[in-house]
Design a protein around this motif. Sequence first.
Motif, PDB file in Angstrom:
ATOM      1  N   ARG A   4      14.537 -35.815  20.156  1.00 41.19           N
ATOM      2  CA  ARG A   4      15.241 -36.970  20.731  1.00 41.19           C
ATOM      3  C   ARG A   4      16.101 -35.473  22.145  1.00 41.19           C
ATOM      4  O   ARG A   4      16.021 -34.644  21.340  1.00 41.19           O
ATOM      5  N   THR A   5      16.260 -35.467  23.246  1.00 39.04           N
ATOM      6  CA  THR A   5      17.035 -34.997  24.468  1.00 39.04           C
ATOM      7  C   THR A   5      18.550 -35.351  24.463  1.00 39.04           C
ATOM      8  O   THR A   5      18.331 -36.543  24.688  1.00 39.04           O
ATOM      9  N   SER A   6      19.192 -34.661  25.484  1.00 37.25           N
ATOM     10  CA  SER A   6      20.042 -35.212  25.729  1.00 37.25           C
ATOM     11  C   SER A   6      20.929 -34.159  26.346  1.00 37.25           C
ATOM     12  O   SER A   6      20.388 -32.673  26.341  1.00 37.25           O
ATOM     13  N   TYR A   7      22.167 -34.523  27.332  1.00 35.87           N
ATOM     14  CA  TYR A   7      22.495 -33.355  28.317  1.00 35.87           C
ATOM     15  C   TYR A   7      24.076 -34.242  28.715  1.00 35.87           C
ATOM     16  O   TYR A   7      24.358 -35.428  28.558  1.00 35.87           O
ATOM     17  N   LEU A   8      24.975 -33.239  28.783  1.00 35.31           N
ATOM     18  CA  LEU A   8      26.060 -33.541  29.624  1.00 35.31           C
ATOM     19  C   LEU A   8      26.353 -32.593  30.277  1.00 35.31           C
ATOM     20  O   LEU A   8      26.809 -31.236  30.195  1.00 35.31           O
ATOM     21  N   PRO A   9      27.050 -32.834  31.719  1.00 34.87           N
ATOM     22  CA  PRO A   9      26.569 -31.949  32.255  1.00 34.87           C
ATOM     23  C   PRO A   9      28.828 -31.339  32.713  1.00 34.87           C
ATOM     24  O   PRO A   9      29.526 -32.706  32.351  1.00 34.87           O
TER      25      PRO A   9
END
Length: 346
Positions: free
Chosen positions: A109-114
């Motif tokens: 799984r991948t994720s990001y948060l700017p």
Amino acid sequence: MRIHLLTFNCGKNEFRENTALEELSKSVENSLPDDPPEIVAIAFQELTSIRTSFDYNLVHEILLDVNDAVVQRVSEHYQVTYHTLGLTHNGAITLSLLVLRPSRFYNIRTSYLPRGVAFSSLKGGVGIRVAYKSQVINNDDENDKELTFVSCHLNANEGEVNFNRRNQDLNKILSEMDFSDQYSVLKPDSHIFVLGDLNYRCSKVGEVENVSEIDELEKVKGDLDFTEAPIHFAQTYKYIIGTQDTFRTNRIPSWCDRILFLNYQEDLQPEYNSLPELTISDHKPVYLTITVPNTVPFIIYRKPTYYGSLVKTVSKATDTIFRFSMIKKTYLFLLALAGLYYVTYG
């Protein structure tokens, strides 16, 4: 399981010249332990210029070239084949996982948060979460491991206001980055690693013997579920590019680049160090090699507000200054974006 982690703020290099890419891959090789680790996690910040960072496809192309060079160097070093299990980026913040036996990993799984100005990707974090099957023959899930890796680039600059903003960035990334499994970064029974340009500064000029007295991150470690191997290397920022040990005089030398992990009771046999020989950026790479035990330290699933104690309460005057600063930065950011659009499409 032996894991090798490396983080590097590339100073917007982009590695369009083979010389810089060769220097980078050679430094990665110099950081490697004697025996091949099961996982190699590579985190980059400022891989590209700000302008390039808004072009997802171009950043991806650059990251693929850099990752291919690193995979080739690591594989040749150990005379075994490493595989890219996961690769993700948001803006110029990147993360890639190289593994020896890809068939043992699943549920990637991948994720990001700017966390940048105007919710841009100039700051923030990206993450990869994977499961690892220890027993393939017996199909025994009991000893399977789950691992979470997060590459961060937190708010920059010195002073109390920026220190508070860094804490807010870290709070948001840890508690609100969504991996689509009903958990944030802080997931029970997952080994968690946070690495990157955390940007925590020193309060004054000092030596490594005084790190606990002058380093900002030491002030907030008590509010975290994370710890760090002892630091026995020089500050990693801010160097004159092209030099190994010459700092710029407009910043207090600081350990901005860090690698954090959970509070294990076992001896992880850590090897934690920097790579001063890489001189293509004003940062130095930092690497950590550790042995991860089967048991995950106990943490409680945190609601987004849990790390409120991490976010330091500031006076109304300081908060006003902070808000004005953010409005000003947002205005300048939008102005620059409009200029970029005009130059590109006007």
